[in-house]
Scaffold this motif. Structure first.
Motif, PDB file in Angstrom:
ATOM      1  N   GLU A  61       0.820  -1.210   0.000  1.00 53.45           N
ATOM      2  CA  GLU A  61       0.000   0.000   0.000  1.00 53.45           C
ATOM      3  C   GLU A  61       0.855   1.263   0.000  1.00 53.45           C
ATOM      4  OE1 GLU A  61      -2.762  -0.083   3.188  1.00 53.45           O
ATOM      5  OE2 GLU A  61      -3.789  -1.902   2.502  1.00 53.45           O
ATOM      6  N   LYS A  62       2.008   1.218   0.649  1.00 54.60           N
ATOM      7  CA  LYS A  62       2.882   2.387   0.704  1.00 54.60           C
ATOM      8  C   LYS A  62       4.198   2.072   0.019  1.00 54.60           C
ATOM      9  CE  LYS A  62       4.048   1.012   5.448  1.00 54.60           C
ATOM     10  NZ  LYS A  62       4.135   1.442   6.851  1.00 54.60           N
ATOM     11  N   SER A  63       4.890   3.138  -0.404  1.00 54.54           N
ATOM     12  CA  SER A  63       6.146   2.933  -1.129  1.00 54.54           C
ATOM     13  C   SER A  63       7.201   3.917  -0.649  1.00 54.54           C
ATOM     14  CB  SER A  63       5.934   3.089  -2.633  1.00 54.54           C
ATOM     15  OG  SER A  63       5.522   4.414  -2.927  1.00 54.54           O
ATOM     16  N   PHE A  64       8.442   3.577  -0.959  1.00 51.42           N
ATOM     17  CA  PHE A  64       9.583   4.427  -0.608  1.00 51.42           C
ATOM     18  C   PHE A  64      10.600   4.302  -1.735  1.00 51.42           C
ATOM     19  CE2 PHE A  64      13.724   5.130   1.471  1.00 51.42           C
ATOM     20  CZ  PHE A  64      13.505   6.408   1.978  1.00 51.42           C
ATOM     21  N   HIS A  95      12.218   0.621   5.954  1.00 48.19           N
ATOM     22  CA  HIS A  95      10.935   0.790   5.263  1.00 48.19           C
ATOM     23  C   HIS A  95      10.389  -0.550   4.785  1.00 48.19           C
ATOM     24  CE1 HIS A  95      10.147   5.112   5.113  1.00 48.19           C
ATOM     25  NE2 HIS A  95      11.449   5.299   5.023  1.00 48.19           N
ATOM     26  N   ALA A 100       6.650  -1.341   3.445  1.00 45.09           N
ATOM     27  CA  ALA A 100       6.634  -0.503   2.245  1.00 45.09           C
ATOM     28  C   ALA A 100       7.245  -1.234   1.050  1.00 45.09           C
ATOM     29  CB  ALA A 100       7.395   0.792   2.494  1.00 45.09           C
ATOM     30  N   SER A 101       6.789  -0.842  -0.132  1.00 47.82           N
ATOM     31  CA  SER A 101       7.426  -1.274  -1.366  1.00 47.82           C
ATOM     32  C   SER A 101       8.595  -0.331  -1.622  1.00 47.82           C
ATOM     33  CB  SER A 101       6.430  -1.203  -2.525  1.00 47.82           C
ATOM     34  OG  SER A 101       7.088  -1.451  -3.754  1.00 47.82           O
ATOM     35  N   ASN A 529      10.963   9.710  -2.909  1.00 51.03           N
ATOM     36  CA  ASN A 529      10.599  10.098  -1.546  1.00 51.03           C
ATOM     37  C   ASN A 529      11.712  10.899  -0.890  1.00 51.03           C
ATOM     38  OD1 ASN A 529       9.028   7.376  -1.995  1.00 51.03           O
ATOM     39  ND2 ASN A 529       7.926   8.541  -0.453  1.00 51.03           N
ATOM     40  N   SER A 714      12.998   7.411  11.861  1.00 50.55           N
ATOM     41  CA  SER A 714      12.036   8.159  11.045  1.00 50.55           C
ATOM     42  C   SER A 714      12.459   9.618  10.885  1.00 50.55           C
ATOM     43  CB  SER A 714      10.637   8.087  11.665  1.00 50.55           C
ATOM     44  OG  SER A 714      10.576   8.821  12.877  1.00 50.55           O
TER      45      SER A 714
END
Length: 966
Positions: A61-64, A95, A100-101, A529, A714
Motif C-alpha cells: 500500500e505504501k512505497s519508498f 521501510h 513498504a514497497s 521520496n 524516522s
C-alpha cells in the motif's frame, strides 16, 4: 495461575529438566563460540538476492523510493561512499520491514572531467602515452575497459556492504537511455529559450584542456608567500606576492607605479585605470605611459570601479583574463588581447616570451623588469588562488564561446520550494546556504572540451560566411532543419564539445526511472521520496536536480533532502588522496597489515592515481595511524560505527578504534544468544502470569528502546537510534539483565525460571529485529540459528520478511515507575563496583546496603540476586538504618544514592590499601583540577569556555570520590 494446557507444557518441561541440567551444553554444539564476521557474512547477500527482497512489492500500500548517488568510475569506493550506502540501506531495510514497497536504484556516473583526467594519468604513468598520441576512438576504448573493470569492483563493494539495491535497475549516466534523456532535456531548454551560446570569460584548466563551471573552482586562501605544486611544473610555483611595477609617463620624467599579482599577463595590458576622484592621479587621466616590455603606449583612463585603496590605486587593464578588466574594456571600447593560450602558454602576443608556460614566463618577466629598474618592490600579499577541484591546476579566465543555461527563473523556483516548505532540507541549517547561493546563481556554462561525455546535440554550418547553430536530436534532423527552415544546402557538423557531467546527473531522479520514455514505469515511481547525499554537493547536484526537475517535469524531483557531513579521519581532517588519509571499506571489513596498506599506495602511484607527493603523504599517514595495520572488523561493525555518528554535522570523524569496539559489541550479542540457549530448551515458551522485578524492568526498557529507535530512524537521527540500541542491548540487557538472571536460573524456583526464560528470549528476539537494518548480516545469521531452538523466533529466509518492532507491539510493557526504582538499584551496583575498584583481594570483603525506609528495603531485597550477580560481590546484606551498627573495618559510599553502601573487610591490610588507593585518586583529581584552574586564569576569553568545561568535568570527578573510611 496457569491453564491446564499451559500446566501440561510446563510439567513436560520440568520432567526434561530433571534429566538435563538447566545449562544445556548440548544445545550449543553447532553454535559459534565467538563472533567471526567472515563466517556470519558468508552467503547472506546471495540469499537476499535469490529471494528478490530488493525489488519493489507491487502489492504494498505504501512505497519508498530513492536513488543511490552514483559513484564515479574514476576508482573504487572509499569510506565516504560507504557512509552514503549505509545510511540509505538502513532506510531501505527499515521501510521494507515496515511493509513498504522499496525501490532503491543503483548507478554509476561517467564523471567526464574526473575520469578523463584519471585515464590520462594512468596511460602516461603505465604506458608513457599521452592523449594526443591517440585517436578519440582509441582513447574511449580504454575508458570503456576502465569503466567495466571499476564498475564491477564498485558493484562488488556495494554488495559486500550489504546495500540492498535493485540491481535490475542499475544505470550508467552515459548509456543510450541516458543519452536520450540528456538530448531531450537540452532540446526542451532550447525551445523554452533557456539555452544560449555566447563568447565570454570562462574558467579554463590548461591541464584538462577544458572549461569548468564556477562551483568546480576551489579558491585557496594564502596569507603570505607560498610555494604551490602546479601540474606540468617540475618545481613549485610561488604565489601570495604582489609586485609593484613602474611605468614611464610619456613625454615626462615622472613614473607611475602599478601593483599586480599577475605579471605574466603584462603583455595583454591595454590601459591603466584610476578612480576619477583619486586626487593623486586626476592630472594623469587622458595621458599615456610607456609599456615596460614592448614598444607601445597605454592610455590612462578613469573608471569608478577602481578601488583607490588596492595597491597603488592604479590598476593595469588586462580584459582577456579578468572579469573586472573585461567590463572596463567594454565600457571604454578598449582592445582585447589574448595573452594566455588554452595550453597555459603565452600567445604570439607575448613577444619574446611567446610559447613559454605562464609561470615560467612570470619569472623571466620579473627578472627583466628588475634588470631594467621597473620592478619597484615584491611584497607578501593575502590572496585567493583559483584552482581546479580535480587537478589542482590554477584556473585561467579565457574568452571563449560556450553554451550556457539561463538559471535565474529556475533558481527562483528552487528558492521558493524550500522557502514555502514544499522541499525540506534536513538538517535545516543548510537552508541559509541554499538561499544565499540561489540568490546569486549565475548562468551555467555547460560546455566541456572533453572526449568522454555526452556530445552536445548541437550542430553548426556556415551560411553566407556566418556560423549558424542548430539544436537537434541527430545530424540528419539538423540537416533537414537547415534545408527546410533555413533554405540552405550546406553540410552540418556536430559540436565536438561534451556536456558538463552535472547536467546529466541533474536529470537522474527522473531519467533513472525512465524519463522521457515509459521505461521502468517512470510515472509510478517519480518523484522520489528522499534524496540522501553529502552536503558538499548541495549546489553541484541537489540544487541543479531541483532546478531541472521543476523545469522539465513540473514537479519537485523529491520532497525531502537528507544531507550528511563530510567524512574525516580520527583527527578531524577531511579524507582525500592529497592528504594521504583515505580509507577503503574493504580494509576495515577484512583487516590489513601496514605492509599491504603501503603496497596498495605504491600500486596507486604506479597506475597514476597518486602522484609522488601524495604517495609520500599516504605512506607517512599509514605509519602514523596504522602502525599495526587495520584490524578485521567486518561489515556490521563498520555499518554500526558509521551510523553511530551524527551524520547531520558538517564533518564526521571516523576512528578505527570505535569500529573495533563495535565488533566486540557483535560478540556481546552472540554471547547473549549462547546464554539464551544454555538456559532454555526446545519446548514452547508461554507467557507467564508472573514476572520478576528484573524481568518487568527489562521489558519496560525494551519498550523504551523500540519507541526511541523507530522515532529516531524516522527523523534520520541514526546516531540516537544506535545510542538507544546500545543503551538497551549492550548495557541494560547484556551487562545487567543477563548477569542479573544467573542466580535466578540456579535458584530452582520455577516461577523465576519461567519468567526469566520468556523475557530473555522475547527481549533477544525483538532486539535482533530492531537491529536488522543496521547490522543485517549478524541479525539474520543469529536469528536463523536461534529460530531452530527457540519457539518464539519465527524465521523465513531473512528478517527482511519479518515486521519491524513497533510501539504498538510493546507499549503495554512500559513501566516508568519501575524504571525509576531500578535506576536506584543500578546506582547501587555501580557504587559497589566503584568501591571494589579500590580493593586488591575481593574475596576478603562483604557488602552491606543500609536503607532508610521500608520501601527501599523491599526494593533491594527483591533485587538481591541482581545486585549480587552484577556487582560480582558474593556476600551482600540489606539492612534498615535502625538495625545497622557502624563497623570500623569498612569503607562506604553514599554519593547520589538513596542509601549507603559499605564494603566490610576481613583483612586489615586490605582495608588500609583500599583507603590508600582512594586517597591517591582524590589527590590526582585535585592536582588535575588545580592545573586546569591555573590554565583557565591565564588564557584568552575565547579559550576560557573550553577550559571551564574541563574544570566542571574534573569537579564532578572529584565529587564522585566521596568514599569515606570508618
Amino acid at each position: 495461575m496457569y491453564s491446564n494446557q499451559v500446566k501440561a507444557t510446563l510439567n513436560n518441561a520440568l520432567l526434561k529438566r530433571k534429566c538435563h541440567n538447566v545449562y544445556n551444553n548440548h544445545r550449543l554444539n553447532d553454535f559459534p563460540q565467538t563472533y567471526r564476521p567472515q563466517d556470519v557474512e558468508r552467503g547472506w547477500y546471495e540469499v537476499w538476492e535469490k529471494n528478490k527482497y530488493f525489488r519493489p512489492k507491487e502489492e504494498a500500500e505504501k512505497s519508498f523510493t530513492m536513488i543511490l548517488p552514483p559513484p564515479n568510475i574514476t576508482g573504487t569506493l572509499h569510506l565516504g561512499h560507504a557512509l552514503t550506502a549505509t545510511i540509505q540501506d538502513v532506510l531501505a531495510r527499515w521501510h521494507r520491514m515496515n511493509g513498504a514497497s522499496v525501490l532503491w536504484v543503483p548507478g554509476l556516473d561517467h564523471a567526464g572531467i574526473a575520469t578523463q583526467a584519471v585515464i590520462e594519468k594512468y596511460l602516461y604513468k603505465t604506458k608513457g602515452i599521452k592523449k594526443s598520441d591517440m585517436s578519440k576512438e582509441q582513447f574511449l576504448e580504454v575508458v570503456n575497459l576502465w569503466k567495466n573493470e571499476k564498475g564491477q569492483v564498485i558493484e562488488d563493494q556495494l554488495k559486500t556492504l550489504g546495500a540492498s539495491l535493485d540491481w535490475l535497475r542499475v544505470y550508467f549516466t552515459i548509456s543510450d537511455h541516458h543519452n536520450t534523456a540528456v538530448t531531450e532535456a537540452f532540446i526542451t531548454l532550447d525551445k523554452r529559450n533557456l539555452l544560449y551560446r555566447e563568447k565570454k570569460l570562462i574558467n579554463w584548466s590548461s591541464t584538462l584542456g577544458s572549461v569548468l563551471s564556477d562551483i568546480e573552482v576551489d579558491f585557496e586562501t594564502l596569507k603570505k608567500k607560498t610555494d604551490l605544486e602546479i601540474p606540468g611544473y617540475d618545481k613549485k610555483v610561488t604565489f601570495g606576492q604582489i609586485y609593484e611595477i613602474s611605468y614611464n609617463l610619456k613625454d615626462s620624467h615622472e613614473k607611475l607605479s602599478v601593483a599586480t599579482t599577475r605579471p605574466e599577463t603584462l603583455l595583454g595590458d591595454v590601459a591603466l585605470a584610476v578612480h576619477p576622484d583619486d586626487t593623486r592621479y586626476t592630472q594623469f587621466i587622458g595621458k599615456q605611459v610607456k609599456h615596460p616590455l614592448k614598444e607601445a603606449y597605454l592610455p590612462i583612463i578613469a573608471d569608478k570601479g577602481v578601488k583607490k585603496d588596492f595597491g597603488t590605486g592604479i590598476v593595469k587593464v588586462t580584459p582577456a583574463h579578468d572579469e573586472f578588466d573585461y567590463s572596463i574594456a567594454k565600457n571604454h571600447n578598449l582592445e582585447i588581447i589574448d595573452i594566455i593560450n588554452e595550453d597555459g602558454k603565452l600567445t604570439d602576443q607575448g613577444g619574446r616570451y611567446k610559447g613559454l608556460p605562464r609561470f615560467i614566463a612570470r619569472k623571466k618577466i620579473l627578472t627583466d623588469l628588475a634588470n631594467m629598474g621597473s620592478l619597484v618592490s615584491v611584497k607578501d600579499h593575502e590572496m585567493q588562488v583559483p584552482r581546479c577541484s580535480r587537478t589542482g591546476d590554477v584556473i585561467e579566465l579565457l574568452l571563449k564561446e560556450q553554451w550556457f543555461i539561463k538559471c535565474e527563473e529556475m533558481a527562483a523556483r528552487a528558492f521558493k520550494a524550500v522557502k514555502n516548505g514544499s522541499l525540506k532540507l534536513d538538517p535545516a541549517f543548510h537552508e541559509k546556504t541554499w538561499f544565499d547561493w540561489l540568490s546569486e546563481t549565475k548562468n551555467w556554462c555547460i560546455s566541456r572540451q572533453l572526449w568522454w561525455g555526452h556530445q552536445i546535440p548541437a550542430f553548426y554550418c556556415d551560411i553566407d560566411g556566418k556560423t549558424t547553430w542548430i539544436v537537434a536530436r541527430s545530424k540528419e534532423e539538423a540537416q533537414i532543419i537547415v534545408r527546410e527552415k533555413l533554405c540552405a544546402d550546406v553540410e552540418v557538423h556536430q559540436d565536438s564539445d561534451v556536456l558538463d557531467t552535472w547536467f546529466s546527473s541533474a536529470l537522474l531522479p527522473f531519467s533513472s526511472l525512465g524519463w522521457p520514455t515509459k521505461a521502468f514505469n517512470y510515472k509510478k515511481y517519480y518523484p522520489l521520496n528522499l534524496m540522501e547525499t553529502g552536503h558538499d554537493i548541495l549546489f553541484f547536484w541537489v540544487a541543479r536536480m531541483v532546478m531541472l526537475g521543476l523545469e522539465l517535469t513540473k514537479e519537485l524531483p523529491f520532497k525531502e533532502v537528507l544531507l550528511h557531513g563530510v567524512l574525516c579521519d580520527a583527527q578531524g581532517k577531511k579524507m582525500s588522496k592529497s592528504r594521504g588519509n583515505v580509507i577503503f571499506p574493504e580494509n576495515v571489513i577484512n583487516g590489513i597489515t601496514l605492509e599491504k596498506l603501503n603496497e596498495q599506495a605504491q600500486n596507486s602511484f604506479e597506475t597514476g592515481i597518486l602522484n609522488q607527493t601524495e604517495l609520500k603523504r599516504t605512506l607517512s599517514i599509514n605509519t602514523k595511524m596504522f602502525s599495526n595495520g587495520i584490524p578485521h572488523c567486518g561489515v556490521d561493525a563498520l555499518r554500526f560505527t558509521l551510523c553511530a555518528h551524527n551524520i547531520k554535522e558538517r564533518t564526521i570523524s571516523f576512528d578505527i578504534v570505535e569500529c573495533e569496539q563495535n565488533k566486540f559489541f557483535g560478540n556481546k550479542i552472540l554471547q547473549a544468544s549462547r546464554y539464551a540457549l544454555l538456559v532454555t530448551d526446545d519446548e514452547p515458551m508461554p507467557t507467564p502470569s508472573y514476572f520478576t522485578p528484573i524481568d518487568l524492568w527489562i521489558r519496560s526498557r525494551l519498550a523504551w528502546m523500540v519507541e526511541n529507535v523507530n522515532r529516531q530512524i524516522s527523523e534520520h537521527n541514526f546516531s540516537k537510534a544506535v545510542a538507544a540500541i546500545k543503551q538497551f542491548v549492550y548495557y541494560e540487557f547484556c551487562d545487567y539483565y543477563v548477569e542479573g538472571t544467573k542466580l535466578g536460573f540456579k535458584s530452582g524456583d520455577q516461577n523465576i525460571i519461567l519468567s526469566h526464560r520468556h523475557t530473555l528470549a522475547h527481549s533477544l528476539e525483538i532486539s535482533l529485529r530492531i537491529m536488522a537494518p543496521i547490522t543485517p548480516y549478524l541479525c539474520d545469521d543469529l536469528y536463523s540459528k536461534l529460530s531452530n531452538k527457540l519457539s518464539n523466533f519465527k524465521f523465513n529466509n531473512s528478517l527482511l520478511e519479518s515486521s519491524y518492532p513497533t510501539v504498538h507491539e510493546v507499549q503495554e510493557l512500559r513501566n516508568i515507575p519501575l524504571e525509576k526504582k531500578m535506576s536506584e538499584v543500578i546506582k547501587v551496583i555501580l557504587s559497589i563496583r566503584t568501591l571494589l575498584g579500590n580493593v586488591t583481594k575481593k574475596n576478603d570483603v562483604g557488602g552491606i546496603i543500609v536503607v532508610n525506609n521500608a520501601d527501599d528495603l523491599k526494593l533491594y531485597l527483591d533485587n538481591i540476586n541482581v545486585i549480587t550477580a552484577v556487582s560480582k560481590l558474593q556476600n551482600v546484606q540489606i539492612i534498615h538504618a535502625e538495625n545497622y551498627k557502624r563497623l570500623d573495618n569498612s569503607i562506604c559510599d553514599s554519593f547520589n544514592l538513596n542509601c549507603t553502601v559499605y564494603l566490610v573487610f576481613n583483612d586489615d591490610a586490605s582495608l588500609e590499601q583500599a583507603k590508600k588507593n582512594i586517597e591517591n585518586k582524590r589527590l590526582k583529581a585535585k592536582k588535575k583540577l588545580e592545573i586546569m584552574v591555573k590554565k583557565h586564569s591565564n588564557t584568552s576569553d575565547d579559550e576560557k569556555v573550553k577550559f571551564q568545561k574541563k574544570i566542571s568535568t574534573l569537579e564532578e570527578e572529584l565529587k564522585r570520590i566521596p568514599l569515606t573510611a570508618h
